[in-house]
Design a protein around this motif. Structure first.
Motif, PDB file in Angstrom:
ATOM      1  N   GLY A 287       0.786  -1.224   0.000  1.00 23.10           N
ATOM      2  CA  GLY A 287       0.000   0.000   0.000  1.00 23.10           C
ATOM      3  C   GLY A 287       0.815   1.269   0.000  1.00 23.10           C
ATOM      4  N   ALA A 288       0.109   2.380   0.006  1.00 20.57           N
ATOM      5  CA  ALA A 288       0.739   3.708   0.034  1.00 20.57           C
ATOM      6  C   ALA A 288      -0.310   4.723   0.450  1.00 20.57           C
ATOM      7  N   GLU A 289       0.133   5.908   0.862  1.00 15.85           N
ATOM      8  CA  GLU A 289      -0.798   6.988   1.172  1.00 15.85           C
ATOM      9  C   GLU A 289      -1.537   7.400  -0.100  1.00 15.85           C
ATOM     10  N   GLY A 290      -2.831   7.507   0.003  1.00 22.07           N
ATOM     11  CA  GLY A 290      -3.635   7.889  -1.144  1.00 22.07           C
ATOM     12  C   GLY A 290      -4.270   6.729  -1.891  1.00 22.07           C
ATOM     13  N   VAL A 291      -3.853   5.492  -1.575  1.00 21.88           N
ATOM     14  CA  VAL A 291      -4.473   4.327  -2.207  1.00 21.88           C
ATOM     15  C   VAL A 291      -5.772   4.000  -1.470  1.00 21.88           C
ATOM     16  N   ASP A 292      -6.815   3.648  -2.225  1.00 23.26           N
ATOM     17  CA  ASP A 292      -8.110   3.349  -1.595  1.00 23.26           C
ATOM     18  C   ASP A 292      -8.652   2.017  -2.114  1.00 23.26           C
ATOM     19  N   ALA A 293      -9.936   1.789  -1.901  1.00 20.97           N
ATOM     20  CA  ALA A 293     -10.565   0.507  -2.202  1.00 20.97           C
ATOM     21  C   ALA A 293     -10.549   0.150  -3.682  1.00 20.97           C
ATOM     22  N   ARG A 294     -10.284   1.104  -4.540  1.00 16.53           N
ATOM     23  CA  ARG A 294     -10.307   0.819  -5.977  1.00 16.53           C
ATOM     24  C   ARG A 294      -9.245  -0.203  -6.381  1.00 16.53           C
ATOM     25  N   TRP A 295      -8.121  -0.224  -5.649  1.00 19.33           N
ATOM     26  CA  TRP A 295      -7.062  -1.162  -6.037  1.00 19.33           C
ATOM     27  C   TRP A 295      -7.501  -2.609  -5.798  1.00 19.33           C
ATOM     28  N   ALA A 296      -8.018  -2.897  -4.603  1.00 20.32           N
ATOM     29  CA  ALA A 296      -8.475  -4.253  -4.312  1.00 20.32           C
ATOM     30  C   ALA A 296      -9.562  -4.665  -5.309  1.00 20.32           C
ATOM     31  N   ALA A 297     -10.460  -3.756  -5.631  1.00 16.29           N
ATOM     32  CA  ALA A 297     -11.533  -4.069  -6.571  1.00 16.29           C
ATOM     33  C   ALA A 297     -10.978  -4.378  -7.960  1.00 16.29           C
ATOM     34  N   ALA A 298     -10.005  -3.582  -8.399  1.00 14.10           N
ATOM     35  CA  ALA A 298      -9.422  -3.803  -9.722  1.00 14.10           C
ATOM     36  C   ALA A 298      -8.673  -5.129  -9.781  1.00 14.10           C
ATOM     37  N   ALA A 299      -7.919  -5.431  -8.718  1.00 14.45           N
ATOM     38  CA  ALA A 299      -7.172  -6.694  -8.687  1.00 14.45           C
ATOM     39  C   ALA A 299      -8.122  -7.884  -8.635  1.00 14.45           C
ATOM     40  N   ASP A 300      -9.157  -7.781  -7.805  1.00 12.87           N
ATOM     41  CA  ASP A 300     -10.134  -8.866  -7.720  1.00 12.87           C
ATOM     42  C   ASP A 300     -10.869  -9.051  -9.046  1.00 12.87           C
ATOM     43  N   GLY A 301     -11.054  -7.967  -9.769  1.00 16.90           N
ATOM     44  CA  GLY A 301     -11.770  -8.032 -11.034  1.00 16.90           C
ATOM     45  C   GLY A 301     -11.058  -8.834 -12.103  1.00 16.90           C
ATOM     46  N   LEU A 302      -9.756  -9.088 -11.914  1.00 21.61           N
ATOM     47  CA  LEU A 302      -9.007  -9.887 -12.881  1.00 21.61           C
ATOM     48  C   LEU A 302      -9.270 -11.381 -12.716  1.00 21.61           C
ATOM     49  N   ALA A 303      -9.892 -11.764 -11.608  1.00 23.49           N
ATOM     50  CA  ALA A 303     -10.197 -13.179 -11.337  1.00 23.49           C
ATOM     51  C   ALA A 303      -8.959 -14.061 -11.466  1.00 23.49           C
ATOM     52  N   LEU A 304      -7.881 -13.622 -10.850  1.00 27.77           N
ATOM     53  CA  LEU A 304      -6.646 -14.395 -10.892  1.00 27.77           C
ATOM     54  C   LEU A 304      -6.830 -15.717 -10.158  1.00 27.77           C
ATOM     55  N   PRO A 305      -6.245 -16.798 -10.658  1.00 27.53           N
ATOM     56  CA  PRO A 305      -6.469 -18.105 -10.042  1.00 27.53           C
ATOM     57  C   PRO A 305      -5.872 -18.201  -8.640  1.00 27.53           C
ATOM     58  N   GLY A 306      -6.687 -18.715  -7.711  1.00 28.78           N
ATOM     59  CA  GLY A 306      -6.195 -19.078  -6.384  1.00 28.78           C
ATOM     60  C   GLY A 306      -6.033 -17.960  -5.389  1.00 28.78           C
ATOM     61  N   VAL A 307      -6.433 -16.716  -5.723  1.00 25.72           N
ATOM     62  CA  VAL A 307      -6.136 -15.598  -4.840  1.00 25.72           C
ATOM     63  C   VAL A 307      -7.269 -14.572  -4.867  1.00 25.72           C
ATOM     64  N   ARG A 308      -7.474 -13.918  -3.721  1.00 25.83           N
ATOM     65  CA  ARG A 308      -8.411 -12.804  -3.621  1.00 25.83           C
ATOM     66  C   ARG A 308      -7.700 -11.644  -2.918  1.00 25.83           C
ATOM     67  N   PHE A 309      -8.288 -10.452  -3.033  1.00 23.55           N
ATOM     68  CA  PHE A 309      -7.657  -9.246  -2.511  1.00 23.55           C
ATOM     69  C   PHE A 309      -8.644  -8.488  -1.640  1.00 23.55           C
ATOM     70  N   ARG A 310      -8.167  -8.077  -0.473  1.00 21.07           N
ATOM     71  CA  ARG A 310      -8.993  -7.350   0.486  1.00 21.07           C
ATOM     72  C   ARG A 310      -8.474  -5.935   0.643  1.00 21.07           C
ATOM     73  N   GLU A 311      -9.375  -4.955   0.636  1.00 21.29           N
ATOM     74  CA  GLU A 311      -9.002  -3.583   0.973  1.00 21.29           C
ATOM     75  C   GLU A 311      -8.397  -3.572   2.378  1.00 21.29           C
ATOM     76  N   ALA A 312      -7.235  -2.957   2.531  1.00 17.60           N
ATOM     77  CA  ALA A 312      -6.544  -3.006   3.824  1.00 17.60           C
ATOM     78  C   ALA A 312      -5.880  -1.668   4.121  1.00 17.60           C
ATOM     79  N   TYR A 313      -5.755  -1.375   5.424  1.00 14.06           N
ATOM     80  CA  TYR A 313      -5.076  -0.167   5.901  1.00 14.06           C
ATOM     81  C   TYR A 313      -4.111  -0.579   6.997  1.00 14.06           C
ATOM     82  N   PHE A 314      -2.908   0.009   6.974  1.00 11.26           N
ATOM     83  CA  PHE A 314      -1.888  -0.386   7.954  1.00 11.26           C
ATOM     84  C   PHE A 314      -0.887   0.745   8.121  1.00 11.26           C
TER      85      PHE A 314
END
Length: 411
Positions: A287-314
């Motif tokens: 992650g980075a400052e300024g990144v929001d939920a759109r990244w997890a949604a875009a990555a999940d939208g690729l339907a990559l095999p075996g993996v899912r992505f969760r919006e996260a803050y740390f």
């Protein structure tokens, strides 16, 4: 000539490469035995009459979690006279990019020599100064080209040859399996300590197999090499299949789950995003400052095999964005067999650049050093998708896979 009984332990010498018929067979109880397990069970016969030095770190343990240096030092059947520490040090006290330096080990009194960032004749001089006859290597790898321990292995093999020393490799599992090599192959003009020679980004080999490959294909002249394979290890099994204790090979490799994603998400070291250092889930949180939920949604939208992505803050406790809250993704692998870490890492680069206007490469183009060429960076910048980028390395990957077959010890 060596006694014939050693053929049970020896898989390669400077003159001969021999497959072991026992290397893929479990014992009567179906348990895995590491190279060290087999060496010690044979009374260290392979090291008989030799002054021995060992290249190792905290991962060099027995199955009852004793360190092999402590075990060997206490055993009169082996003459252990020196220890050689890699990056992070023999006892593991140093962070990334550090080592412990020359010192005497408080527990055993043995001299500890620093190998980190040494190679060629300077490292050969260390082996000569130590007075050893045989250099032994026993470190847990994680299966990624840019993890420096395999290049410590390479450098130590080369230095042992220059110093006229014998070299012995004790094998341990590839924790993410040895099913197949994945990802781009290093181009020689990008050689560095995170990739000395043209192997795949996820090499799918054990350290003993790599040692055989290095000796036959990449060293100018071979070292006098012996490898002690495991018994009971199978290429398609993950680390947790065997009930072995996991010791973090480095401070930011806390679990086998980290190793599973590392060969892909370590690519974020080459960007201005955090790769999760300073969190309890390095390389799984990005992650980075300024990144929001759109990244997890875009990555999940690729339907990559075996993996899912969760919006996260740390908020990392050190490294990039220390003490600041950042947004990003957490990687959740739900099917380890289907999961492709390198393609996933590239897909995350592609989607991060699309959804976050602040995305940037490190100014030194470290991404090229990690991937082994300019291909990934330039294709991401040109707007290529993950499949197109992965397609660009398929020919070189196929050639590496063909070369790799000759050196595999296990089914």
């Amino acid at each position: 000539m060596r006694p014939s009984r050693r053929s049970l332990l020896t898989a390669a010498t400077a003159a001969t490469v021999t497959a072991l018929p026992t290397a893929t067979t479990a014992d009567a109880h179906g348990t895995l035995k590491t190279g060290f397990d087999r060496l010690s069970a044979d009374g260290y016969a392979l090291l008989g009459g030799q002054r021995v030095g060992i290249v190792t770190n905290p991962t060099g343990i027995t199955q009852d979690v004793r360190h092999i240096v402590d075990v060997m030092h206490a055993d009169p059947r082996v003459r252990l006279t020196a220890v050689f520490g890699p990056e992070h040090g023999f006892r593991g006290t140093a962070q990334a990019g550090g080592s412990e330096g020359r010192h005497d080990d408080p527990a055993t009194g043995l001299p500890v020599y620093d190998t980190y960032l040494k190679s060629g004749q300077p490292l050969a001089d260390v082996f000569t100064a130590s007075g050893v006859d045989t250099v032994v290597f026993d470190i847990q790898d994680v299966g990624a080209r840019f993890y420096t321990y395999i290049w410590t292995l390479y450098d130590c093999m080369e230095a042992a040859r220059l110093a006229g020393k014998r070299f012995v490799v004790l094998d341990r599992p590839n924790p993410v399996t040895g099913r197949a090599a994945q990802g781009p192959v290093l181009h020689r003009e990008f050689a560095s300590f995170v990739g000395r020679q043209p192997i795949a980004q996820a090499h799918g080999m054990t350290v003993a197999e790599l040692a055989k490959l290095f000796n036959a294909r990449f060293l100018g002249r071979p070292v006098a090499l012996d490898v002690v394979p495991m018994t009971g290890w199978h290429r398609d099994r993950f680390f947790d299949a065997y009930g072995l204790p996991w010791v973090p090979p480095s401070p930011n490799m806390p679990t086998p789950d980290t190793a599973l994603v590392y060969s892909g998400t370590c690519l974020f070291e080459g960007t201005n995003l955090s790769e999760g250092r300073g969190t309890t889930r390095p390389f799984e949180l990005l992650g980075a400052e300024g990144v929001d939920a759109r990244w997890a949604a875009a990555a999940d939208g690729l339907a990559l095999p075996g993996v899912r992505f969760r919006e996260a803050y740390f908020a990392p406790t050190f490294s990039k964005f220390q003490g600041r809250t950042v947004g990003g993704v957490q990687i959740h692998v739900h099917d380890r067999v289907a999961y492709d870490p390198v393609r996933t890492g590239v897909a995350l680069l592609v989607t991060a650049k699309k959804v976050w206007s602040g995305f940037a490469w490190r100014p030194d183009h470290w991404i090229d050093t990690l991937t082994g060429s300019t291909t990934v960076r330039t294709m991401v910048d040109a707007g290529a998708g993950p499949d197109e980028i992965a397609g660009a390395w398929q020919d070189e990957l196929a050639a590496f896979r063909r070369m790799r077959k000759e050196f595999l010890l296990y089914r």
